[in-house]
Design a protein around this motif. Structure first.
Motif, PDB file in Angstrom:
ATOM      1  N   GLU A 105      45.219  24.862  -7.492  1.00  0.00           N
ATOM      2  CA  GLU A 105      45.387  23.756  -8.394  1.00  0.00           C
ATOM      3  C   GLU A 105      46.824  22.881  -7.835  1.00  0.00           C
ATOM      4  OE1 GLU A 105      45.892  25.455 -12.294  1.00  0.00           O
ATOM      5  OE2 GLU A 105      43.837  26.196 -11.903  1.00  0.00           O
ATOM      6  N   GLN A 106      47.120  22.361  -9.030  1.00  0.00           N
ATOM      7  CA  GLN A 106      48.093  20.597  -8.557  1.00  0.00           C
ATOM      8  C   GLN A 106      49.691  21.986  -9.616  1.00  0.00           C
ATOM      9  OE1 GLN A 106      49.244  17.044 -10.440  1.00  0.00           O
ATOM     10  NE2 GLN A 106      49.917  16.553  -7.941  1.00  0.00           N
ATOM     11  N   SER A 107      50.427  23.176  -8.464  1.00  0.00           N
ATOM     12  CA  SER A 107      51.296  24.022  -9.267  1.00  0.00           C
ATOM     13  C   SER A 107      52.037  23.705  -9.142  1.00  0.00           C
ATOM     14  CB  SER A 107      50.803  25.253  -9.302  1.00  0.00           C
ATOM     15  OG  SER A 107      50.566  25.103  -7.878  1.00  0.00           O
ATOM     16  N   VAL A 108      54.074  23.908  -9.137  1.00  0.00           N
ATOM     17  CA  VAL A 108      55.373  23.874  -9.415  1.00  0.00           C
ATOM     18  C   VAL A 108      55.503  25.479  -9.507  1.00  0.00           C
ATOM     19  CG1 VAL A 108      57.148  23.421  -9.407  1.00  0.00           C
ATOM     20  CG2 VAL A 108      55.628  21.947 -10.345  1.00  0.00           C
ATOM     21  N   ILE A 109      56.000  25.452  -8.416  1.00  0.00           N
ATOM     22  CA  ILE A 109      55.991  27.365  -8.504  1.00  0.00           C
ATOM     23  C   ILE A 109      57.902  27.001  -8.314  1.00  0.00           C
ATOM     24  CG2 ILE A 109      56.130  29.396  -6.888  1.00  0.00           C
ATOM     25  CD1 ILE A 109      53.046  28.083  -5.691  1.00  0.00           C
ATOM     26  N   MET A 110      58.314  27.918  -8.184  1.00  0.00           N
ATOM     27  CA  MET A 110      59.972  28.216  -9.381  1.00  0.00           C
ATOM     28  C   MET A 110      59.684  29.991  -8.337  1.00  0.00           C
ATOM     29  SD  MET A 110      62.657  27.138 -11.334  1.00  0.00           S
ATOM     30  CE  MET A 110      62.740  27.807 -13.227  1.00  0.00           C
ATOM     31  N   VAL A 111      61.028  29.807  -7.685  1.00  0.00           N
ATOM     32  CA  VAL A 111      61.021  31.344  -7.164  1.00  0.00           C
ATOM     33  C   VAL A 111      62.813  31.925  -7.402  1.00  0.00           C
ATOM     34  CG1 VAL A 111      60.724  32.270  -5.054  1.00  0.00           C
ATOM     35  CG2 VAL A 111      59.563  30.758  -5.257  1.00  0.00           C
ATOM     36  N   ILE A 112      62.531  32.877  -8.277  1.00  0.00           N
ATOM     37  CA  ILE A 112      64.450  33.508  -8.491  1.00  0.00           C
ATOM     38  C   ILE A 112      64.199  34.760  -8.462  1.00  0.00           C
ATOM     39  CG2 ILE A 112      63.549  30.902 -10.163  1.00  0.00           C
ATOM     40  CD1 ILE A 112      62.775  33.224 -12.212  1.00  0.00           C
ATOM     41  N   GLY A 113      65.770  34.638  -8.660  1.00  0.00           N
ATOM     42  CA  GLY A 113      65.954  36.368  -8.406  1.00  0.00           C
ATOM     43  C   GLY A 113      67.383  36.494  -8.195  1.00  0.00           C
ATOM     44  N   VAL A 114      67.936  38.260  -7.688  1.00  0.00           N
ATOM     45  CA  VAL A 114      69.022  37.966  -7.586  1.00  0.00           C
ATOM     46  C   VAL A 114      69.622  37.709  -6.172  1.00  0.00           C
ATOM     47  CG1 VAL A 114      69.272  39.558  -9.703  1.00  0.00           C
ATOM     48  CG2 VAL A 114      68.999  40.768  -7.680  1.00  0.00           C
ATOM     49  N   ASN A 115      71.100  38.236  -6.169  1.00  0.00           N
ATOM     50  CA  ASN A 115      71.251  37.527  -4.587  1.00  0.00           C
ATOM     51  C   ASN A 115      70.323  38.138  -3.392  1.00  0.00           C
ATOM     52  OD1 ASN A 115      73.050  37.547  -6.666  1.00  0.00           O
ATOM     53  ND2 ASN A 115      73.239  35.843  -5.188  1.00  0.00           N
ATOM     54  N   GLY A 116      70.366  37.890  -2.435  1.00  0.00           N
ATOM     55  CA  GLY A 116      69.830  38.976  -1.218  1.00  0.00           C
ATOM     56  C   GLY A 116      68.664  39.319  -1.481  1.00  0.00           C
ATOM     57  N   VAL A 117      67.834  39.447  -2.634  1.00  0.00           N
ATOM     58  CA  VAL A 117      66.623  39.994  -2.022  1.00  0.00           C
ATOM     59  C   VAL A 117      64.994  39.240  -1.072  1.00  0.00           C
ATOM     60  CG1 VAL A 117      66.484  40.851  -4.797  1.00  0.00           C
ATOM     61  CG2 VAL A 117      65.887  38.657  -4.549  1.00  0.00           C
ATOM     62  N   GLY A 118      65.408  37.512  -0.585  1.00  0.00           N
ATOM     63  CA  GLY A 118      64.732  37.088   0.151  1.00  0.00           C
ATOM     64  C   GLY A 118      63.917  36.185  -0.767  1.00  0.00           C
ATOM     65  N   LYS A 119      64.676  35.521  -1.445  1.00  0.00           N
ATOM     66  CA  LYS A 119      63.901  34.152  -1.918  1.00  0.00           C
ATOM     67  C   LYS A 119      63.557  33.047  -0.958  1.00  0.00           C
ATOM     68  CE  LYS A 119      66.838  33.615  -4.764  1.00  0.00           C
ATOM     69  NZ  LYS A 119      67.567  35.307  -4.880  1.00  0.00           N
ATOM     70  N   THR A 120      64.811  33.048  -0.457  1.00  0.00           N
ATOM     71  CA  THR A 120      64.647  31.883   0.588  1.00  0.00           C
ATOM     72  C   THR A 120      63.616  32.303   1.660  1.00  0.00           C
ATOM     73  OG1 THR A 120      66.724  30.819   0.193  1.00  0.00           O
ATOM     74  CG2 THR A 120      65.662  30.429   2.146  1.00  0.00           C
ATOM     75  N   THR A 121      63.386  33.539   1.628  1.00  0.00           N
ATOM     76  CA  THR A 121      62.555  33.573   2.889  1.00  0.00           C
ATOM     77  C   THR A 121      60.661  33.290   2.438  1.00  0.00           C
ATOM     78  OG1 THR A 121      64.495  35.295   3.847  1.00  0.00           O
ATOM     79  CG2 THR A 121      62.079  35.759   4.855  1.00  0.00           C
ATOM     80  N   SER A 122      60.898  34.592   1.249  1.00  0.00           N
ATOM     81  CA  SER A 122      59.338  34.016   0.446  1.00  0.00           C
ATOM     82  C   SER A 122      58.812  32.619   0.390  1.00  0.00           C
ATOM     83  CB  SER A 122      59.624  34.892  -0.781  1.00  0.00           C
ATOM     84  OG  SER A 122      60.196  36.010  -0.567  1.00  0.00           O
ATOM     85  N   VAL A 123      59.974  31.868   0.094  1.00  0.00           N
ATOM     86  CA  VAL A 123      59.709  30.273  -0.031  1.00  0.00           C
ATOM     87  C   VAL A 123      58.737  30.055   0.674  1.00  0.00           C
ATOM     88  CG1 VAL A 123      60.096  28.075  -0.259  1.00  0.00           C
ATOM     89  CG2 VAL A 123      60.695  29.415  -2.076  1.00  0.00           C
ATOM     90  N   GLY A 124      59.472  30.505   2.410  1.00  0.00           N
ATOM     91  CA  GLY A 124      59.307  29.392   3.591  1.00  0.00           C
ATOM     92  C   GLY A 124      57.470  30.903   3.891  1.00  0.00           C
ATOM     93  N   LYS A 125      57.819  31.998   3.775  1.00  0.00           N
ATOM     94  CA  LYS A 125      56.233  32.189   4.326  1.00  0.00           C
ATOM     95  C   LYS A 125      55.298  31.955   3.106  1.00  0.00           C
ATOM     96  CE  LYS A 125      58.346  36.575   5.409  1.00  0.00           C
ATOM     97  NZ  LYS A 125      58.212  38.367   4.914  1.00  0.00           N
ATOM     98  N   LEU A 126      55.881  31.933   2.031  1.00  0.00           N
ATOM     99  CA  LEU A 126      54.048  30.654   1.075  1.00  0.00           C
ATOM    100  C   LEU A 126      54.067  30.006   1.518  1.00  0.00           C
ATOM    101  CD1 LEU A 126      53.386  32.486  -1.448  1.00  0.00           C
ATOM    102  CD2 LEU A 126      54.805  31.426  -3.104  1.00  0.00           C
ATOM    103  N   ALA A 127      54.950  29.174   1.287  1.00  0.00           N
ATOM    104  CA  ALA A 127      54.852  27.408   2.195  1.00  0.00           C
ATOM    105  C   ALA A 127      53.918  27.703   3.316  1.00  0.00           C
ATOM    106  CB  ALA A 127      56.233  26.998   2.471  1.00  0.00           C
ATOM    107  N   GLY A 128      54.208  28.406   3.741  1.00  0.00           N
ATOM    108  CA  GLY A 128      53.407  28.672   5.769  1.00  0.00           C
ATOM    109  C   GLY A 128      51.934  29.049   5.533  1.00  0.00           C
ATOM    110  N   LYS A 129      51.785  29.930   4.053  1.00  0.00           N
ATOM    111  CA  LYS A 129      50.238  29.909   3.461  1.00  0.00           C
ATOM    112  C   LYS A 129      49.170  29.371   3.023  1.00  0.00           C
ATOM    113  CE  LYS A 129      49.054  33.485  -0.058  1.00  0.00           C
ATOM    114  NZ  LYS A 129      47.146  33.753   0.218  1.00  0.00           N
ATOM    115  N   LEU A 130      49.824  28.465   1.910  1.00  0.00           N
ATOM    116  CA  LEU A 130      49.479  27.497   1.370  1.00  0.00           C
ATOM    117  C   LEU A 130      49.036  26.468   2.216  1.00  0.00           C
ATOM    118  CD1 LEU A 130      51.881  27.920  -1.934  1.00  0.00           C
ATOM    119  CD2 LEU A 130      49.427  28.589  -1.859  1.00  0.00           C
ATOM    120  N   LYS A 131      50.185  26.393   3.694  1.00  0.00           N
ATOM    121  CA  LYS A 131      49.926  24.873   4.142  1.00  0.00           C
ATOM    122  C   LYS A 131      48.886  25.205   4.584  1.00  0.00           C
ATOM    123  CE  LYS A 131      50.963  21.907   6.838  1.00  0.00           C
ATOM    124  NZ  LYS A 131      51.265  19.976   6.999  1.00  0.00           N
ATOM    125  N   GLY A 132      48.748  27.258   5.428  1.00  0.00           N
ATOM    126  CA  GLY A 132      47.363  27.101   6.415  1.00  0.00           C
ATOM    127  C   GLY A 132      46.385  27.222   5.895  1.00  0.00           C
TER     128      GLY A 132
END
Lengths: 319, 455
Positions: A105-132
């Motif tokens: 669907e048309q969606s907004v995904i906000m990725v949150i969490g404490v420091n150093g858990v891998g938010k940015t990396t997860s966003v990157g991976k998720l972007a790659g997956k959805l783009k794919g």
């Protein structure tokens, strides 16, 4: 498709090898060391689950349920008891299939969490997956606090080949969110992925900042499917529960991304969270490459977790 | 509430066993069962817990229960002592090379533990001790890791050495040390990439750095929130690269930090510093005794009693006099100042509150309940009064209040509110005057504190 599935399973298994070894070795020894189901047997089981970071409450629940079932079904064999335990955890960890509707669907995904858990990396991976999957993705870099966080995300955006909207270091993250939502609407984006700064859940001001970002999305993009994913480090102990609870207070959590599952972490906290907060684990991170973020599947997770077949890699991995 | 306080649990266990002279096996076992759960909830490794509980059990059975404590508290006292003994009783510093020789420090750890931030924080710490550090970007993998270090270095006004991402970390380290020698740095801190302890190739990379340059101190950076796995991580890093000390990060969260105990128990290596916040100055010395209290999750009733005892001993006469005045409702602003001073001697209000059972649990609540900033304002207001005004608050007319507000640099409304609150608490004290416990009741109902004070 089937190849991808296999790849996932292999990766998950490889990633979970240590998990499996730790829990399963213990469980094997319990199941083989005891011939009758008695209090000592249950106590040992309890200890093993706790060792897997499953947590005391979830462990107690699991054991209580096991005891009841054993009684009801008049079980005498420890091996039958084992299968019950596995089924119990699998049932508990089941993810509703509608859980991934937002991907389509048309969606907004906000990725949150404490420091150093891998938010940015997860966003990157998720972007790659959805783009794919052919979705039109936009990334928002709302971590304006940590030094070079924007640069890090920009690199992921480049790898995933998706556009990114950012703000200067120190800028108000809420304004970045606002800009990103406007851009997403204007450009007809399918999925807007928002990376936020790591914040400890007991920092009041930072949590309020998050609440504000959440509100802005609600207000500016009411038609979009909302998804708030909390990223939890798989090596985290009982505090992950508190994190999930506190983040849930400021922004309704719709799912969990469990990262760093490729180490020796046992990932049991996922069971604890499911048990206590009913927030499903939606994705797990089992590696460093952009493909290493996968949908969570309770069958595969539990199968991998409890696979007791003696594996040769156990010996070679003995270090 | 995340965790039921251990003290509460113990009080339940010991409800029926108040006045026993000696700890029986039964007492100890019942109490230790709760201690064991508390330690597990704090993420102390299960095996460590098991050993620890056994050791305490052996020591505790048959011990006399100290005057004024119940058996549960007595067990806690022993547990606490043993915990501190295990954590090491002294603070430890990073071992520096003598004189002008360069000390090479290598930071290692899992992804996301906080190495890069800790690197910059340590450099800042060393700077205050007159050391000139060079930060070296050896993380050639994570996107923007180098930029992060450069920005943090700039903020700390410390030099950063980087060769981009096309050189091997060992080579970068070697070049960095040569650069440090030329440019008069006496500390070189290598910020390495986060890696899994089971990743052979990546661990070999660290070994290569160690065989290429002389690393004097290898520091393991560990997230305080780590669960049962902390032991595996610490053991692997120690076995493969050898660690000299540990830095515990993200301790400003509300985790109980049992990982600290596990790591110490398994590796025997000291914890040097703890990361306590987002700012680059938020790096603190590690105090084993504080950590022991935190892990146990109990407000340290015992040390509160001790501290209160100490400070009352010193000012016993004053304290008694004040208590007497308070009973009569004659508590004035002079007494207020005096008790503020006493409170500060005991380590400040938040530290006292933190020591109270059931209150040391949630930092955020604590913060919102007392406002140290507000207390400072209060003090400024009182200090802006004349002696006569302090002794006799009735003197305070609008004119005087305006003067006080100016002197204290606050709004007149703040002064009015403070005086009103003060009068109210005066009344309150008078009301329960006869019943107020001597000495300890004196902190009750002060302005600046929104919650009650459960003494």
């Amino acid at each position: 498709m089937s190849e991808e599935k296999k790849g996932f399973f292999a990766r998950l298994k490889a990633g979970l090898t240590k998990t499996r070894e730790n829990i399963v070795r213990g469980i094997d020894s319990v199941f083989s060391g005891f011939s009758t189901i008695d209090e000592d047997f249950y106590e040992e089981l309890e200890e093993i689950l706790i060792m897997g970071d499953i947590g005391i409450n979830a462990t107690t629940e699991i054991i209580e349920r096991l005891k009841e079932q054993v009684k009801e079904q008049h079980l005498k064999e420890t091996s039958e008891c084992r299968q019950l335990l596995i089924d119990g955890i699998r049932e508990q960890m089941k993810v509703d299939e509608t859980a991934y509707d937002f991907e389509k669907e048309q969606s907004v995904i906000m990725v949150i969490g404490v420091n150093g858990v891998g938010k940015t990396t997860s966003v990157g991976k998720l972007a790659g997956k959805l783009k794919g999957e052919g979705r039109k993705v936009l990334i928002a870099a709302a971590d304006t606090f940590r030094a070079a966080a924007g640069d890090q995300l920009a690199e992921w955006a480049r790898r995933a080949d998706v556009p990114m909207i950012g703000g200067a270091e120190g800028a108000d993250p809420a304004s970045v969110v606002y800009d990103a939502v406007s851009a997403a609407k204007a450009r007809g984006v399918d999925v807007l992925l928002i990376d936020t700064a790591g914040r400890l859940h007991n920092k009041k001001n930072l949590m309020e900042e998050l609440r504000k970002m959440n509100r802005i999305i609600d207000r500016e993009f009411p038609d979009a499917h909302r998804e708030n994913l909390i990223v939890l480090d798989g090596t985290t102990g009982q505090n992950a529960l508190v994190q999930a609870r506190e983040f849930g207070e400021v922004a309704d959590l719709t799912g969990i991304v469990l990262t760093k599952m490729d180490g020796t972490a046992k990932g049991g906290i996922a069971v604890a969270i499911q048990s206590e907060l009913k927030i499903p684990v939606k994705y797990i991170g089992v590696g460093e490459t952009i493909e290493d973020l996968q949908k969570f599947n309770s069958d595969e997770f539990v199968n991998a977790l409890f696979d007791v077949r003696p594996e040769t890699e156990n010996e070679s991995r003995e270090i | 509430m995340a965790f039921e306080s251990l003290t509460d649990k113990l009080q339940n266990v010991f409800k029926n066993l108040r006045s026993k002279g000696r700890l029986t096996e039964e007492d100890v076992k019942a109490a230790l069962k709760e201690v064991k759960m508390a330690l597990l909830e704090a993420d102390v490794n299960f095996k460590v817990v098991k050993q620890f509980v056994k050791a305490v059990e052996e020591r505790a059975i048959g011990q006399d229960v100290m005057n004024g404590l119940n058996p549960g508290q007595m067990v806690i006292k022993i547990v606490n002592e043993e915990l501190i003994a295990l954590m090491g009783s002294e603070t430890t510093e990073i071992a520096m090379q003598p004189g002008k020789a360069i000390t090479v420090i290598m930071m290692v750890g899992l992804q996301g533990a906080g190495k890069t931030t800790a690197t910059a924080k340590i450099a800042g710490k060393l700077k205050t001790r007159g050391k000139k550090s060079l930060l070296v970007a050896c993380d050639i993998y994570r996107p923007a890791a180098i930029e992060q270090l450069q920005i943090n270095g700039q903020k700390q006004e410390v030099d950063v050495f980087s060769m981009g991402t096309d050189h091997q970390p060992a080579e970068i380290a070697k070049e960095a040390i040569a650069y440090a020698e030329k440019n008069g740095h006496n500390v070189v801190i290598l910020d390495t990439a986060g890696r899994l302890h089971v990743d052979e190739d990546m661990m070999a990379e660290l070994q290569e750095i160690q065989s290429t340059v002389t690393v004097h101190q290898t520091l393991l950076v560990v997230d305080a929130m780590t669960g049962q796995d902390a032991v595996n991580v610490a053991k692997e890093f120690d076995e493969k690269v050898g660690i000299d000390g540990v830095i515990l990060t993200k301790l400003d969260g509300d985790t109980r930090g049992g990982a600290a105990l596990s790591i110490k128990a398994v590796t025997g290596k000291p914890i040097l510093y703890v990361g306590m916040g987002e700012k680059l100055s938020d790096m603190e010395q590690f105090y084993p005794d504080r950590m022991a209290n935190r892990i146990l999750g109990m407000g340290d009733v015992l040390s509160l009693i001790e501290k209160a005892q100490e400070s009352i001993d010193i000012d016993e006469d004053k304290g008694r006099e004040m208590a007497g005045r308070m009973k009569k409702g004659k508590f004035d602003f002079e007494d207020y100042l005096e008790s503020m001073k006493q409170m500060r001697n005991m380590g400040g209000l938040s530290s006292i509150l933190g020591m109270l059972p059931g209150m040391g649990i949630k930092g955020a609540d604590l913060e919102s309940m007392i406002d140290e900033e507000q207390l400072k304002h209060m003090e400024a207001i009182v200090l802006s009064m004349t002696k006569a005004e302090r002794r006799n608050p009735k003197l305070l007319n609008p004119q005087r209040k305006h003067r006080i507000a100016k002197g204290a640099g606050v709004d007149i409304a703040v002064v009015n509110r403070f005086i009103k609150q003060f009068e109210q608490s005066q009344k309150m004290m008078k009301q329960f005057g006869g019943g107020a416990k001597r000495g300890r009741g004196m902190f009750g109902g002060f302005p600046g504190m929104k919650g009650g004070f459960p003494f």
